[in-house]
Design a protein around this motif. Structure first.
Motif, PDB file in Angstrom:
ATOM      1  N   MET A   1       0.833  -1.182   0.000  1.00 36.27           N
ATOM      2  CA  MET A   1       0.000   0.000   0.000  1.00 36.27           C
ATOM      3  C   MET A   1       0.878   1.246   0.000  1.00 36.27           C
ATOM      4  SD  MET A   1      -2.871   0.891   2.762  1.00 36.27           S
ATOM      5  CE  MET A   1      -3.181   2.543   3.237  1.00 36.27           C
ATOM      6  N   ILE A   2       0.630   2.162  -0.916  1.00 35.09           N
ATOM      7  CA  ILE A   2       1.387   3.404  -1.001  1.00 35.09           C
ATOM      8  C   ILE A   2       0.776   4.402  -0.029  1.00 35.09           C
ATOM      9  CG2 ILE A   2       2.110   5.247  -2.538  1.00 35.09           C
ATOM     10  CD1 ILE A   2       1.878   3.232  -4.830  1.00 35.09           C
ATOM     11  N   LEU A   7       4.958   9.272  -3.310  1.00 35.62           N
ATOM     12  CA  LEU A   7       5.218   7.897  -3.733  1.00 35.62           C
ATOM     13  C   LEU A   7       4.209   7.449  -4.787  1.00 35.62           C
ATOM     14  CD1 LEU A   7       6.196   6.161  -0.370  1.00 35.62           C
ATOM     15  CD2 LEU A   7       7.692   6.808  -2.263  1.00 35.62           C
ATOM     16  N   GLU A   8       2.966   7.896  -4.650  1.00 31.30           N
ATOM     17  CA  GLU A   8       1.960   7.567  -5.663  1.00 31.30           C
ATOM     18  C   GLU A   8       2.339   8.154  -7.023  1.00 31.30           C
ATOM     19  OE1 GLU A   8      -1.703   9.035  -4.035  1.00 31.30           O
ATOM     20  OE2 GLU A   8      -1.840   7.404  -2.578  1.00 31.30           O
ATOM     21  N   ILE A  14       6.907   5.860 -13.021  1.00 32.37           N
ATOM     22  CA  ILE A  14       7.721   4.677 -13.331  1.00 32.37           C
ATOM     23  C   ILE A  14       6.893   3.653 -14.099  1.00 32.37           C
ATOM     24  CG2 ILE A  14       8.972   2.729 -12.333  1.00 32.37           C
ATOM     25  CD1 ILE A  14       9.733   4.703 -10.015  1.00 32.37           C
ATOM     26  N   ALA A  15       5.649   3.436 -13.693  1.00 35.54           N
ATOM     27  CA  ALA A  15       4.780   2.465 -14.370  1.00 35.54           C
ATOM     28  C   ALA A  15       4.538   2.850 -15.822  1.00 35.54           C
ATOM     29  CB  ALA A  15       3.455   2.342 -13.616  1.00 35.54           C
ATOM     30  N   ALA A  16       4.571   4.137 -16.117  1.00 34.34           N
ATOM     31  CA  ALA A  16       4.344   4.595 -17.494  1.00 34.34           C
ATOM     32  C   ALA A  16       5.475   4.184 -18.436  1.00 34.34           C
ATOM     33  CB  ALA A  16       4.163   6.112 -17.522  1.00 34.34           C
ATOM     34  N   GLU A  21       8.273  -5.236 -12.364  1.00 31.22           N
ATOM     35  CA  GLU A  21       7.751  -5.069 -11.011  1.00 31.22           C
ATOM     36  C   GLU A  21       8.252  -3.751 -10.425  1.00 31.22           C
ATOM     37  OE1 GLU A  21       7.916  -7.199  -6.609  1.00 31.22           O
ATOM     38  OE2 GLU A  21       9.184  -7.962  -8.213  1.00 31.22           O
ATOM     39  N   ILE A  22       7.365  -3.054  -9.757  1.00 36.04           N
ATOM     40  CA  ILE A  22       7.717  -1.810  -9.067  1.00 36.04           C
ATOM     41  C   ILE A  22       7.427  -2.024  -7.588  1.00 36.04           C
ATOM     42  CG2 ILE A  22       7.233   0.648  -8.827  1.00 36.04           C
ATOM     43  CD1 ILE A  22       6.152   0.512 -11.748  1.00 36.04           C
TER      44      ILE A  22
END
Length: 157
Positions: A1-2, A7-8, A14-16, A21-22
């Protein structure tokens, strides 16, 4: 959980660009249970100057070395002090002038009081020597300007 917006946002950026895995960690890296040799790149941006005494600095750098994978690296940008008192005084005065230009004398005094209470910046040379002493093979000074520096090290396989 962020647990925080910063951090969100980092996770989303980064996900973009990353399909792997992040993993998000929220806490003091010195006390978090992190996998040894688990990181190809470690970034430390404006955090290490909060370390306390020489033992804290050495312990933190040893952990960074343990966390770095063979062939990996650590890159640091941070507030630094200077070895020679006249140079340190001159650079601190210039930094004070910069702070005053941002928010006046009160702001400068507030920042310097916080640094005196909470921070213990070390010279770049101290930190480069520490990187070598904990085991990093190649150490690089990328940039130094007044009270700030960028530097890093590589851990050979």
């Amino acid at each position: 959980m962020i647990r925080c917006r910063a951090l969100e946002r980092a996770h989303a950026r980064i996900a973009a660009v990353n399909s792997g895995e992040i993993r998000i960690f929220h806490g003091d890296f010195r006390t978090l249970d992190l996998p040894d040799q688990g990181y190809d790149v470690i970034l430390a941006a404006a955090v290490l100057h909060h370390l306390r005494d020489d033992q804290d600095w050495e312990t933190a750098f040893r952990k960074i070395y343990r966390l770095t994978a063979p062939g990996g690296s650590v890159w640091i940008t941070d507030l630094v002090s200077h070895e020679t008192e006249p140079v340190h005084s001159m650079m601190w005065e210039r930094y004070g002038e910069y702070l005053s230009s941002l928010g006046g004398e009160e702001y400068k005094n507030k920042v310097f009081a916080y640094i005196d209470k909470e921070d213990s910046p070390r010279p770049v040379t101290y930190q480069l020597d520490l990187l070598r002493s904990v085991g990093f093979d190649h150490v690089e000074l990328l940039h130094k300007n007044s009270c700030f520096a960028a530097f890093g090290a590589v851990k050979c396989g």
